[in-house]
Scaffold this motif. Structure first.
Motif, PDB file in Angstrom:
ATOM      1  N   GLN A  68      21.283 -32.373  22.501  1.00  0.00           N
ATOM      2  CA  GLN A  68      20.204 -32.682  22.761  1.00  0.00           C
ATOM      3  C   GLN A  68      19.441 -31.860  24.084  1.00  0.00           C
ATOM      4  O   GLN A  68      20.410 -29.887  23.806  1.00  0.00           O
ATOM      5  CB  GLN A  68      20.751 -33.840  24.190  1.00  0.00           C
ATOM      6  CG  GLN A  68      19.327 -34.544  25.184  1.00  0.00           C
ATOM      7  CD  GLN A  68      19.450 -34.976  26.719  1.00  0.00           C
ATOM      8  OE1 GLN A  68      21.206 -35.390  26.330  1.00  0.00           O
ATOM      9  NE2 GLN A  68      19.088 -36.185  26.502  1.00  0.00           N
ATOM     10  N   SER A  69      18.580 -31.313  24.033  1.00  0.00           N
ATOM     11  CA  SER A  69      17.887 -29.654  24.804  1.00  0.00           C
ATOM     12  C   SER A  69      18.370 -30.278  25.969  1.00  0.00           C
ATOM     13  O   SER A  69      17.253 -31.410  26.918  1.00  0.00           O
ATOM     14  CB  SER A  69      16.819 -29.660  24.577  1.00  0.00           C
ATOM     15  OG  SER A  69      16.227 -30.033  23.132  1.00  0.00           O
ATOM     16  N   VAL A  70      18.978 -29.189  26.500  1.00  0.00           N
ATOM     17  CA  VAL A  70      19.313 -29.785  28.300  1.00  0.00           C
ATOM     18  C   VAL A  70      18.820 -28.930  29.273  1.00  0.00           C
ATOM     19  O   VAL A  70      18.794 -27.150  28.513  1.00  0.00           O
ATOM     20  CB  VAL A  70      20.672 -29.571  28.699  1.00  0.00           C
ATOM     21  CG1 VAL A  70      21.281 -31.110  28.055  1.00  0.00           C
ATOM     22  CG2 VAL A  70      22.386 -29.261  28.226  1.00  0.00           C
ATOM     23  N   CYS A  71      18.757 -28.589  30.742  1.00  0.00           N
ATOM     24  CA  CYS A  71      18.306 -27.531  31.035  1.00  0.00           C
ATOM     25  C   CYS A  71      19.459 -27.443  32.258  1.00  0.00           C
ATOM     26  O   CYS A  71      19.973 -29.101  32.921  1.00  0.00           O
ATOM     27  CB  CYS A  71      16.875 -27.265  31.585  1.00  0.00           C
ATOM     28  SG  CYS A  71      16.071 -27.285  30.384  1.00  0.00           S
ATOM     29  N   LEU A  72      19.057 -26.462  33.140  1.00  0.00           N
ATOM     30  CA  LEU A  72      20.398 -26.493  34.645  1.00  0.00           C
ATOM     31  C   LEU A  72      19.226 -26.264  35.149  1.00  0.00           C
ATOM     32  O   LEU A  72      18.278 -25.484  35.279  1.00  0.00           O
ATOM     33  CB  LEU A  72      21.021 -24.775  34.105  1.00  0.00           C
ATOM     34  CG  LEU A  72      22.420 -25.381  35.485  1.00  0.00           C
ATOM     35  CD1 LEU A  72      22.943 -26.636  35.410  1.00  0.00           C
ATOM     36  CD2 LEU A  72      23.001 -23.667  35.078  1.00  0.00           C
ATOM     37  N   TYR A  73      19.599 -26.256  36.500  1.00  0.00           N
ATOM     38  CA  TYR A  73      18.613 -26.684  38.132  1.00  0.00           C
ATOM     39  C   TYR A  73      18.754 -26.459  39.269  1.00  0.00           C
ATOM     40  O   TYR A  73      20.992 -27.517  39.154  1.00  0.00           O
ATOM     41  CB  TYR A  73      17.611 -27.950  37.885  1.00  0.00           C
ATOM     42  CG  TYR A  73      16.930 -28.210  37.139  1.00  0.00           C
ATOM     43  CD1 TYR A  73      15.859 -27.700  37.317  1.00  0.00           C
ATOM     44  CD2 TYR A  73      16.767 -28.594  35.606  1.00  0.00           C
ATOM     45  CE1 TYR A  73      14.865 -27.165  36.088  1.00  0.00           C
ATOM     46  CE2 TYR A  73      15.697 -29.024  34.779  1.00  0.00           C
ATOM     47  CZ  TYR A  73      14.299 -28.243  35.073  1.00  0.00           C
ATOM     48  OH  TYR A  73      13.870 -28.764  34.170  1.00  0.00           O
ATOM     49  N   GLN A  74      19.415 -25.555  40.167  1.00  0.00           N
ATOM     50  CA  GLN A  74      19.883 -25.166  41.179  1.00  0.00           C
ATOM     51  C   GLN A  74      19.108 -26.590  42.692  1.00  0.00           C
ATOM     52  O   GLN A  74      18.158 -26.525  41.971  1.00  0.00           O
ATOM     53  CB  GLN A  74      19.761 -24.098  41.733  1.00  0.00           C
ATOM     54  CG  GLN A  74      20.214 -24.250  43.743  1.00  0.00           C
ATOM     55  CD  GLN A  74      19.846 -22.404  43.742  1.00  0.00           C
ATOM     56  OE1 GLN A  74      20.363 -21.775  43.173  1.00  0.00           O
ATOM     57  NE2 GLN A  74      20.090 -22.617  44.988  1.00  0.00           N
ATOM     58  N   HIS A  75      20.396 -27.397  42.053  1.00  0.00           N
ATOM     59  CA  HIS A  75      18.853 -28.380  43.751  1.00  0.00           C
ATOM     60  C   HIS A  75      19.468 -28.446  45.010  1.00  0.00           C
ATOM     61  O   HIS A  75      20.413 -28.572  45.548  1.00  0.00           O
ATOM     62  CB  HIS A  75      19.836 -29.835  43.206  1.00  0.00           C
ATOM     63  CG  HIS A  75      18.910 -31.310  44.175  1.00  0.00           C
ATOM     64  ND1 HIS A  75      17.851 -31.659  43.495  1.00  0.00           N
ATOM     65  CD2 HIS A  75      20.072 -31.660  45.374  1.00  0.00           C
ATOM     66  CE1 HIS A  75      17.595 -32.485  44.683  1.00  0.00           C
ATOM     67  NE2 HIS A  75      18.781 -32.931  45.298  1.00  0.00           N
ATOM     68  N   ASN A  76      18.043 -28.162  45.535  1.00  0.00           N
ATOM     69  CA  ASN A  76      17.923 -27.871  46.909  1.00  0.00           C
ATOM     70  C   ASN A  76      16.909 -29.096  47.659  1.00  0.00           C
ATOM     71  O   ASN A  76      15.397 -29.134  47.263  1.00  0.00           O
ATOM     72  CB  ASN A  76      17.277 -26.328  46.738  1.00  0.00           C
ATOM     73  CG  ASN A  76      16.773 -26.264  48.483  1.00  0.00           C
ATOM     74  OD1 ASN A  76      17.447 -27.076  49.219  1.00  0.00           O
ATOM     75  ND2 ASN A  76      16.420 -24.612  48.238  1.00  0.00           N
ATOM     76  N   LYS A  77      17.842 -29.808  49.106  1.00  0.00           N
ATOM     77  CA  LYS A  77      16.678 -30.764  49.234  1.00  0.00           C
ATOM     78  C   LYS A  77      15.856 -30.094  49.777  1.00  0.00           C
ATOM     79  O   LYS A  77      14.369 -31.312  50.041  1.00  0.00           O
ATOM     80  CB  LYS A  77      17.743 -31.593  49.955  1.00  0.00           C
ATOM     81  CG  LYS A  77      18.728 -31.461  49.700  1.00  0.00           C
ATOM     82  CD  LYS A  77      19.661 -32.937  50.518  1.00  0.00           C
ATOM     83  CE  LYS A  77      21.028 -33.528  49.752  1.00  0.00           C
ATOM     84  NZ  LYS A  77      22.096 -34.142  50.713  1.00  0.00           N
TER      85      LYS A  77
END
Length: 143
Positions: A68-77
């Protein structure tokens, strides 16, 4: 007292060896859930004093049963709009990368499907400190 201990042991022996115990066979019950393993190391960054930025090089690793194609994100509220991925992988079953961590607070990282933006997994890198920040000033005097 000796006879009650003997009865307890006999009952335990009877239950253990005479009652049928179902044994699951992997061929009979295949796992159909497509699980993902997602980890970041280290998961904790420690700074000397509270409130100071913590710096670390973090290894990001994921593994999945199907490509699967996946991406990494930094989650900031605080920043809910326009998120840019930190790293993306083309269709694959696993991925590995390193990121430079710099923060005064703990941050959450998410692994999302590239096409549908569906959340697949998330983890948090915690920020800790050795000494609490104090506001009192220390005056050094020699005499």
């Amino acid at each position: 007292m000796y006879s009650s201990v003997s009865k307890g042991i006999a009952l335990l022996f009877y239950i253990t060896f005479t009652l049928p115990i179902p044994i699951a066979n992997a061929a009979e019950h295949p796992v159909t859930v497509d699980e993902i393993q997602f980890k970041m190391q280290p998961q904790q960054c420690v700074t000397l004093r509270q409130g100071r930025a913590c710096f670390a090089t973090i290894t990001v690793q994921w593994q999945k049963n199907t490509p699967q194609s996946v991406c990494l994100y930094q989650h900031n509220k605080q920043q809910l709009g326009n998120k840019q991925p930190l790293h993306c992988w083309k269709p694959d079953r696993q991925g590995l990368t390193t990121i430079e961590f710099q923060s005064t607070k703990s941050l959450t990282y998410q692994l999302r499907a590239q096409e549908s933006n569906t959340l697949l997994a998330e983890t948090e890198v915690m920020v800790g400190w050795l000494h609490k920040n104090t506001n009192r000033r220390r005056h050094w005097r020699l005499f």
